[in-house]
Design a protein around this motif. Structure first.
Motif, mmCIF file in Angstrom:
data_model
loop_
_atom_site.group_PDB
_atom_site.id
_atom_site.type_symbol
_atom_site.label_atom_id
_atom_site.label_comp_id
_atom_site.label_asym_id
_atom_site.label_seq_id
_atom_site.Cartn_x
_atom_site.Cartn_y
_atom_site.Cartn_z
ATOM 1 N N PRO A 1 0.796 -1.235 0.000
ATOM 2 C CA PRO A 1 0.000 0.000 0.000
ATOM 3 C C PRO A 1 0.825 1.280 0.000
ATOM 4 N N PHE A 2 2.061 1.229 0.497
ATOM 5 C CA PHE A 2 2.864 2.456 0.567
ATOM 6 C C PHE A 2 3.474 2.838 -0.782
ATOM 7 N N GLU A 3 3.267 2.025 -1.823
ATOM 8 C CA GLU A 3 3.917 2.277 -3.110
ATOM 9 C C GLU A 3 3.174 3.262 -4.003
ATOM 10 N N THR A 4 1.843 3.289 -3.945
ATOM 11 C CA THR A 4 1.079 4.081 -4.919
ATOM 12 C C THR A 4 1.433 5.568 -4.912
ATOM 13 N N PRO A 5 1.733 6.214 -3.767
ATOM 14 C CA PRO A 5 2.082 7.641 -3.825
ATOM 15 C C PRO A 5 3.288 7.950 -4.703
ATOM 16 N N TYR A 6 4.249 7.031 -4.775
ATOM 17 C CA TYR A 6 5.415 7.257 -5.633
ATOM 18 C C TYR A 6 4.981 7.393 -7.093
ATOM 19 N N TYR A 7 4.080 6.498 -7.529
ATOM 20 C CA TYR A 7 3.616 6.526 -8.919
ATOM 21 C C TYR A 7 2.724 7.737 -9.170
ATOM 22 N N ASP A 8 1.917 8.103 -8.190
ATOM 23 C CA ASP A 8 1.058 9.289 -8.330
ATOM 24 C C ASP A 8 1.900 10.532 -8.605
ATOM 25 N N ARG A 9 3.045 10.648 -7.924
ATOM 26 C CA ARG A 9 3.891 11.833 -8.091
ATOM 27 C C ARG A 9 4.400 11.982 -9.513
ATOM 28 N N TYR A 10 4.517 10.868 -10.232
ATOM 29 C CA TYR A 10 5.051 10.903 -11.592
ATOM 30 C C TYR A 10 3.944 10.725 -12.645
ATOM 31 N N GLY A 11 2.706 10.737 -12.204
ATOM 32 C CA GLY A 11 1.594 10.630 -13.142
ATOM 33 C C GLY A 11 1.475 9.276 -13.806
ATOM 34 N N ILE A 12 1.833 8.214 -13.099
ATOM 35 C CA ILE A 12 1.747 6.851 -13.628
ATOM 36 C C ILE A 12 0.557 6.146 -12.977
ATOM 37 N N ALA A 13 -0.306 5.558 -13.798
ATOM 38 C CA ALA A 13 -1.428 4.791 -13.253
ATOM 39 C C ALA A 13 -0.898 3.603 -12.456
ATOM 40 N N SER A 14 -1.402 3.412 -11.258
ATOM 41 C CA SER A 14 -0.987 2.264 -10.446
ATOM 42 C C SER A 14 -2.194 1.773 -9.654
ATOM 43 N N ARG A 15 -2.124 0.525 -9.264
ATOM 44 C CA ARG A 15 -3.212 -0.077 -8.491
ATOM 45 C C ARG A 15 -2.617 -0.995 -7.432
ATOM 46 N N PHE A 16 -2.935 -0.734 -6.160
ATOM 47 C CA PHE A 16 -2.531 -1.647 -5.083
ATOM 48 C C PHE A 16 -3.458 -2.850 -5.108
ATOM 49 N N VAL A 17 -2.880 -4.036 -5.265
ATOM 50 C CA VAL A 17 -3.694 -5.250 -5.383
ATOM 51 C C VAL A 17 -3.461 -6.227 -4.227
ATOM 52 N N GLY A 18 -2.598 -5.833 -3.269
ATOM 53 C CA GLY A 18 -2.238 -6.803 -2.238
ATOM 54 C C GLY A 18 -1.242 -7.798 -2.803
ATOM 55 N N HIS A 19 -0.949 -8.806 -2.028
ATOM 56 C CA HIS A 19 0.022 -9.802 -2.488
ATOM 57 C C HIS A 19 -0.656 -11.159 -2.647
ATOM 58 N N PRO A 20 -0.566 -11.774 -3.840
ATOM 59 C CA PRO A 20 -1.206 -13.081 -4.043
ATOM 60 C C PRO A 20 -0.814 -14.121 -3.006
ATOM 61 N N LEU A 21 0.410 -14.033 -2.500
ATOM 62 C CA LEU A 21 0.819 -15.011 -1.486
ATOM 63 C C LEU A 21 -0.074 -14.961 -0.263
ATOM 64 N N ALA A 22 -0.571 -13.763 0.067
ATOM 65 C CA ALA A 22 -1.455 -13.642 1.233
ATOM 66 C C ALA A 22 -2.778 -14.361 0.991
ATOM 67 N N ASN A 23 -3.190 -14.458 -0.281
ATOM 68 C CA ASN A 23 -4.398 -15.217 -0.599
ATOM 69 C C ASN A 23 -4.146 -16.715 -0.587
ATOM 70 N N GLN A 24 -2.918 -17.096 -0.927
ATOM 71 C CA GLN A 24 -2.606 -18.523 -1.042
ATOM 72 C C GLN A 24 -2.237 -19.156 0.295
ATOM 73 N N VAL A 25 -1.760 -18.324 1.220
ATOM 74 C CA VAL A 25 -1.382 -18.833 2.540
ATOM 75 C C VAL A 25 -2.647 -19.028 3.369
ATOM 76 N N PRO A 26 -2.788 -20.144 4.067
ATOM 77 C CA PRO A 26 -3.999 -20.357 4.861
ATOM 78 C C PRO A 26 -4.137 -19.340 5.986
ATOM 79 N N GLU A 27 -5.381 -18.985 6.284
ATOM 80 C CA GLU A 27 -5.618 -18.032 7.363
ATOM 81 C C GLU A 27 -5.127 -18.588 8.698
ATOM 82 N N PHE A 28 -5.256 -19.904 8.856
ATOM 83 C CA PHE A 28 -4.784 -20.558 10.084
ATOM 84 C C PHE A 28 -3.834 -21.699 9.693
ATOM 85 N N PRO A 29 -2.551 -21.399 9.479
ATOM 86 C CA PRO A 29 -1.601 -22.448 9.081
ATOM 87 C C PRO A 29 -1.627 -23.635 10.047
ATOM 88 N N ASP A 30 -1.621 -24.832 9.480
ATOM 89 C CA ASP A 30 -1.741 -26.057 10.279
ATOM 90 C C ASP A 30 -0.395 -26.789 10.279
#
Length: 374
Positions: A138-167
């Protein structure tokens, strides 16, 4: 789509899955690893040919990389895809993207380069190469905004793939490891250059730990067969007495099963944090690469868990500090200090929830918008 290493293959496959839901008839071409190929990517070149880290290491392979990139651009120019998506590998992909964008082909870059860590002025050139950048933090988008580059924070796919409660117990059972035995995961990197640098100090440290904790088990996920063979050779030469389980991939399962890990810098440190497993970071680079990066760096941390926390949660052993003795001492401290473990775990829990954003769908929607696919 073009990905250059194992972490990019994971990200690329996640995005492909999202695009295939929206466009079941979509065809994918370019360069990718086994995960992307399994979803239907036709890989024109082996992904391992792009898997190079560091300034000096790239210089040695430069003629080959330039030839490959020229061939890739020529083929993509002939095919004229509806959109080109470069997955990480910025030094390789931005040139491809700039050329294709100049021909009117929409270009997207997945994983914003670490402009928050060094060389922010790169954004001036990036603006000429892409229609949009998908960023993981989330801290990355302001850098791109300053240079007029379209950006989108999407989170990290690994956080979706890792179980909420690792066993841990179930993961150990899958790996056929005694549930009562303490387990340390060793992740020496996905690149052969990382393996050559880090495998020996990791194995020597593990051998000392096994002496202190005779019940301790060790697992090493191997990114491919070549890596497995080299890791086994190094282990046999420096620590033949060390009992260790070499796995075919399965890094996520290894981290879920382990009690702690020693990891090279990169996506693996984040994967370990998202799995909420305590870790030590240890890495060596070619001296020239380290000298250059140290002078260009604008952040005091290497590991993503520390960058996200903006504090030293995870011990970072870099260059001469990454000796087998220091790795052993820091792992031993991590094993025996419950306060240190708990501090890491509490921070990792927050990081997991902040990055768990359904990256596949968010990235898919951004690509559709920027490439005007509907």
């Amino acid at each position: 789509m073009v990905a250059g290493e194992a972490s990019g293959d994971t990200l690329g496959a996640d995005l492909m899955a999202g695009l295939k839901k929206r466009f079941p008839q979509a065809r994918f071409i370019g360069i990718g690893g086994p995960k992307m190929q399994q979803l239907g990517l036709k890989s024109w070149f082996p992904m391992e040919r792009l898997s190079v880290m560091g300034f000096f290491e790239v210089l040695k392979r430069l003629p080959e990389l330039l030839r490959l990139r020229k061939q890739l651009i020529q083929r993509l120019t002939e095919v004229r895809p509806d959109v080109f998506i470069g997955v990480d590998a910025p030094d390789f992909n931005f040139t491809v993207e700039k050329r294709l964008k100049s021909l009117g082909i929409p270009t997207v870059h997945y994983v914003g380069p670490s402009v928050w860590a060094w060389r922010e002025k790169r954004l001036l050139k990036i603006k000429q190469a892409v229609d949009g950048v998908l960023v993981l933090f989330p801290f990355e988008t302001p850098y791109y905004d300053r240079y007029g580059i379209a950006s989108r924070f999407v989170g990290h796919p690994l956080a979706n793939q890792v179980p909420e409660f690792p066993d841990k117990a179930q993961a150990k059972a899958q790996l056929q490891i005694d549930l009562s035995a303490p387990l340390t995961a060793i992740l020496p990197g996905s690149r052969m250059s990382e393996i050559e640098q880090m495998a020996e100090p990791y194995f020597l440290a593990a051998a000392r730990l096994q002496t202190d904790y005779p019940q301790m088990q060790f697992v090493v996920p191997c990114v491919h067969e070549r890596a497995r063979l080299r890791l086994q050779e190094i282990k046999q030469s420096c620590a033949p007495q060390l009992a260790i389980n070499f796995l075919d991939g399965q890094s996520q399962l290894a981290l879920e099963a382990c009690d702690q890990a020693v990891v090279t810098s990169g996506t693996a440190t984040l994967e370990c944090a998202l799995m909420r497993r305590p870790l030590v970071l240890a890495i060596k680079l070619h001296p020239i690469t380290h000298w250059i990066m140290k002078r260009l760096s604008t952040t005091e941390w290497v590991g993503l868990p520390n960058v996200l926390a903006q504090e030293t949660l995870v011990t970072e052993l870099i260059q001469d500090e990454a000796s087998s003795g220091a790795i052993y001492q820091e792992l031993k401290r991590l094993i025996e200090d419950p306060v240190l473990r708990e501090k890491q775990l509490q921070a990792f829990e927050k990081q997991y929830h902040s990055l768990n954003c359904d990256a596949s769908n968010l990235a898919t929607e951004a690509v559709i918008d920027w490439a005007k696919l509907v």
